[in-house]
Write a protein that holds these residues in place. Structure first.
Motif, short mmCIF file in Angstrom:
data_model
loop_
_atom_site.label_atom_id
_atom_site.label_comp_id
_atom_site.label_asym_id
_atom_site.label_seq_id
_atom_site.Cartn_x
_atom_site.Cartn_y
_atom_site.Cartn_z
N LEU A 111 22.85 44.57 20.51
CA LEU A 111 21.93 43.86 19.61
C LEU A 111 21.30 44.83 18.62
N LEU A 112 20.80 45.97 19.15
CA LEU A 112 20.20 46.97 18.27
C LEU A 112 21.25 47.56 17.32
N GLY A 113 22.46 47.80 17.86
CA GLY A 113 23.53 48.32 17.02
C GLY A 113 23.88 47.36 15.90
N GLY A 114 23.88 46.06 16.20
CA GLY A 114 24.18 45.07 15.17
C GLY A 114 23.11 44.98 14.11
N GLU A 115 21.84 45.03 14.53
CA GLU A 115 20.74 44.93 13.56
C GLU A 115 20.68 46.16 12.66
N LEU A 116 20.78 47.34 13.26
CA LEU A 116 20.74 48.56 12.46
C LEU A 116 22.03 48.71 11.65
N GLY A 117 23.15 48.29 12.24
CA GLY A 117 24.42 48.38 11.54
C GLY A 117 24.51 47.45 10.34
N ALA A 118 23.73 46.36 10.38
CA ALA A 118 23.72 45.44 9.24
C ALA A 118 23.06 46.09 8.02
N ILE A 119 22.20 47.09 8.29
CA ILE A 119 21.56 47.84 7.20
C ILE A 119 22.50 48.93 6.70
N SER A 120 23.03 49.70 7.64
CA SER A 120 23.97 50.78 7.32
C SER A 120 24.69 51.19 8.60
N TRP A 121 25.94 51.61 8.48
CA TRP A 121 26.65 52.07 9.66
C TRP A 121 26.00 53.32 10.25
N ARG A 122 25.20 54.02 9.46
CA ARG A 122 24.52 55.21 9.96
C ARG A 122 23.31 54.84 10.84
N GLY A 123 22.80 53.62 10.70
CA GLY A 123 21.59 53.22 11.37
C GLY A 123 21.60 53.39 12.89
N PRO A 124 22.64 52.93 13.60
CA PRO A 124 22.64 53.09 15.06
C PRO A 124 22.56 54.55 15.52
N PHE A 125 23.22 55.46 14.79
CA PHE A 125 23.18 56.87 15.18
C PHE A 125 21.79 57.46 15.01
N PHE A 126 21.17 57.18 13.86
CA PHE A 126 19.81 57.69 13.65
C PHE A 126 18.82 57.00 14.60
N GLY A 127 19.06 55.73 14.90
CA GLY A 127 18.18 55.02 15.82
C GLY A 127 18.18 55.65 17.20
N VAL A 128 19.36 55.99 17.70
CA VAL A 128 19.44 56.65 19.01
C VAL A 128 18.76 58.01 18.96
N ALA A 129 18.96 58.75 17.89
CA ALA A 129 18.36 60.09 17.78
C ALA A 129 16.83 60.00 17.84
N VAL A 130 16.26 59.04 17.12
CA VAL A 130 14.80 58.90 17.11
C VAL A 130 14.28 58.47 18.49
N LEU A 131 14.92 57.47 19.09
CA LEU A 131 14.45 56.97 20.39
C LEU A 131 14.62 58.02 21.48
N MET A 132 15.72 58.75 21.45
CA MET A 132 15.91 59.81 22.45
C MET A 132 14.96 60.98 22.23
#
Length: 573
Positions: A157-178
């Protein structure tokens, strides 16, 4: 496995250290499903073929597999907290680098580094949560299972929401949360003692010489081949955008989590581990064949992928249980060996699937995946006798089954004892004392059976206490009751993952010693877990020849039967 009060302590009342690691677990378990919604976008934006994109699974999983051989050695030398922190830091760095990459080859390389960090993290996270939890390991396991289910379900779900903005979104999202999880781990998790015995990097490979572990490992390799073929290639024929793919795989993840935690133990208790796995692998083979045949119809692929979550949830749980049941080696070593074979299968599958898809068409990798699911059935069958022996404690083969070890003076013959089963938690002493009063009222000596449990969740297995800690707990009970002139003896029941197997062993022991009754207290995991099919209490109640009673310091002892178990389950809702 009991508690001192009528109302079980909440598993969510935990120290900040536990919450810090549990949060990191959620993000870690998001890792694989997070990228599924952006696979088509990666192919389009980076001008890559599906086979090239699939390598981000292969690099991640193959590095994870090889690292699984080393993390036990690393953790035993540098400590669990340091291993955990290094793993988190590596994930943060490589997830962020993947987000900055300008080519598919760059992402594939950075995902390899991410896999190394993930191996360091997952190999120690369960042990750290169990060591840091309050009120015994029961609440820690519930929290870990919750994090597992939440990560699997929310990741897509998070990958889909961030990916809808940019394919880079899920990678940066994981980096920030981790990064947040890393700071919390540094701040709240205390230094933990290192294991008494340092492991060798060769220990997991040496463990594969044992037939049972090797057989179950190969079965897991074949299963993961099919699983990651589906995960890596199913998004393409669905013809959906990132947001829509996120919703599809969230539905899949919810079924994985639900069937892993709630349904797998019940099916295992009713039908046995091997029969459920046979049926489950057959079901997965059929679902995969449906995807292959319907690869040109997006609706067919979508429905089949979502439904596969139920089979995958059951298989993930029972495969690990099977591995631990037949493994005659230490649990962490068995876990590393199994993880190595499991992730190798998952890593090779996307690469081979890509080559097949390029050379033929998209249906062929799915047909191969269906074949690997079906091939896993005869492989499992070749180890059926070992697995069955482990579940029924026949003494055949190599398996390490639940065993009883006496503590203190030997019991005196002639008088039928009352047996009380307890675990390592805050309410154990109160439960033993209540059982002692019950024994006195019936004119019986008391035998304390301390259940020393190895927790098994997904591919991880961790001892919840050492043999010395278990012996010390029993000795403390014996000394306390001896001072009150209560005749008492002690035993330690070592159990691996399968609560029902421990219950059946305890029932057989009670029959052998002619026990008058077996007492259990309320579990810190709560009534739903304690009285569910597959639990120690339920298996004990069904298998015991004598009376089983539920003891509580605040209430009269309550005899347990099939009817009262149903009532107690209903009261818990």
């Amino acid at each position: 496995m009991s508690a001192s009060h009528g109302t079980a302590a909440s598993p969510f009342k935990q120290p900040r250290a536990v919450w810090a690691v549990a949060f990191a677990c959620v993000i870690s378990f998001m890792g694989i499903g997070l990228v599924d919604p952006i696979l088509p976008a990666l192919a389009e934006n980076l001008h890559a073929s599906p086979s090239q994109v699939s390598l981000l699974f292969s690099s991640y999983l193959i590095v994870t597999a090889v690292a699984m051989l080393l993390v036990g050695w690393f953790s035993s030398r540098f400590g669990a907290k340091r291993t955990l922190v290094i793993g988190l830091a590596v994930i943060v760095v490589f997830a962020a680098l993947a987000g900055t990459a300008g080519s598919i080859n760059g992402i594939v390389g950075f995902r390899a580094g991410w896999g190394l960090g993930n191996a360091l993290f997952i190999a120690t996270s369960l042990a750290v949560i169990v060591a840091s939890a309050s009120g015994g390991f029961g609440g820690a396991i519930i929290l870990y299972e919750t994090a597992l289910g939440l990560g699997i379900a929310v990741g897509p779900l998070l990958g889909g929401e961030l990916g809808a903005i940019s394919w880079r979104g899920p990678f940066f999202g994981v980096a920030v949360l981790m990064a947040i999880a890393l700071v919390a781990t540094l701040a709240f998790v205390p230094a933990l003692p290192r294991p008494e015995r340092r492991s060798s990097p060769l220990d997991p490979l040496k463990a594969l010489r044992h037939r049972g572990l090797l057989t179950m490992g190969i079965m897991a390799l074949l299963y993961n081949w099919g699983f990651f073929t589906m995960l890596g290639y199913a998004p393409y024929p669905m013809e959906l955008n990132a947001h829509q793919l996120g919703l599809v795989f969230t539905g899949w993840g919810l079924l994985v989590a639900a069937f892993s935690v709630f349904f797998a133990p019940r099916l295992q208790a009713r039908y046995g581990t091997a029969p459920v796995l046979y049926a489950n692998l057959l079901g997965l083979g059929i679902v995969m064949a449906v995807i292959a045949a319907g690869v040109g119809t997006p609706a067919v692929v979508i429905v089949a992928v979502i439904l596969s979550g139920a089979f995958i949830g059951i298989n993930n749980t029972l495969t690990t249980q099977a591995v631990m049941l037949v493994s005659p080696v230490e649990r962490p070593v068995a876990s590393s060996a199994y993880g190595f074979l499991r992730f190798i299968g998952g890593g090779l599958a996307p690469y081979v699937a890509g080559k097949l898809a390029d050379a033929t068409d998209l249906s062929v990798p799915f047909y191969l995946g269906a074949a690997t699911f079906l091939l896993a059935i005869p492989v499992l069958a070749s180890g059926h006798r070992l697995l069955r022996a482990a579940e029924t404690d026949t003494g055949e083969g190599e398996p390490l089954t639940p065993v009883l070890t006496p503590v203190g003076a030997a019991p005196r013959g002639g008088t039928r004892p009352v047996i009380v089963a307890v675990g390592a938690h805050d309410g154990a002493a109160a439960t033993v004392d209540t059982a002692a009063r019950f024994a006195q009222d019936t004119g019986s000596p008391l035998e304390i059976v301390h259940v020393q449990q190895t927790a098994v969740v997904e591919e991880q297995a961790v001892d919840t206490e050492t043999a010395d800690q278990a012996r010390a707990a029993v000795t403390a009970h014996l000394d306390r009751l001896a001072a009150l002139d209560i005749p008492v003896t002690g035993q330690i029941l070592s159990s691996v993952g399968d609560h029902a197997a421990a219950g059946r062993v305890l029932a057989r022991h009670a029959a052998e010693v002619g026990a008058r009754a077996i007492a259990v207290g309320r579990s810190p995991r709560g009534p739903l877990a304690q009285f569910a099919d597959g639990s120690l209490t339920t298996a004990l109640t069904h298998a015991a020849d004598c009376t089983v009673v539920l003891v509580d310091p605040e209430h009269t002892p309550r005899p347990l039967t099939s009817a009262t178990l149903s009532e107690l389950r209903a009261e818990a809702h």
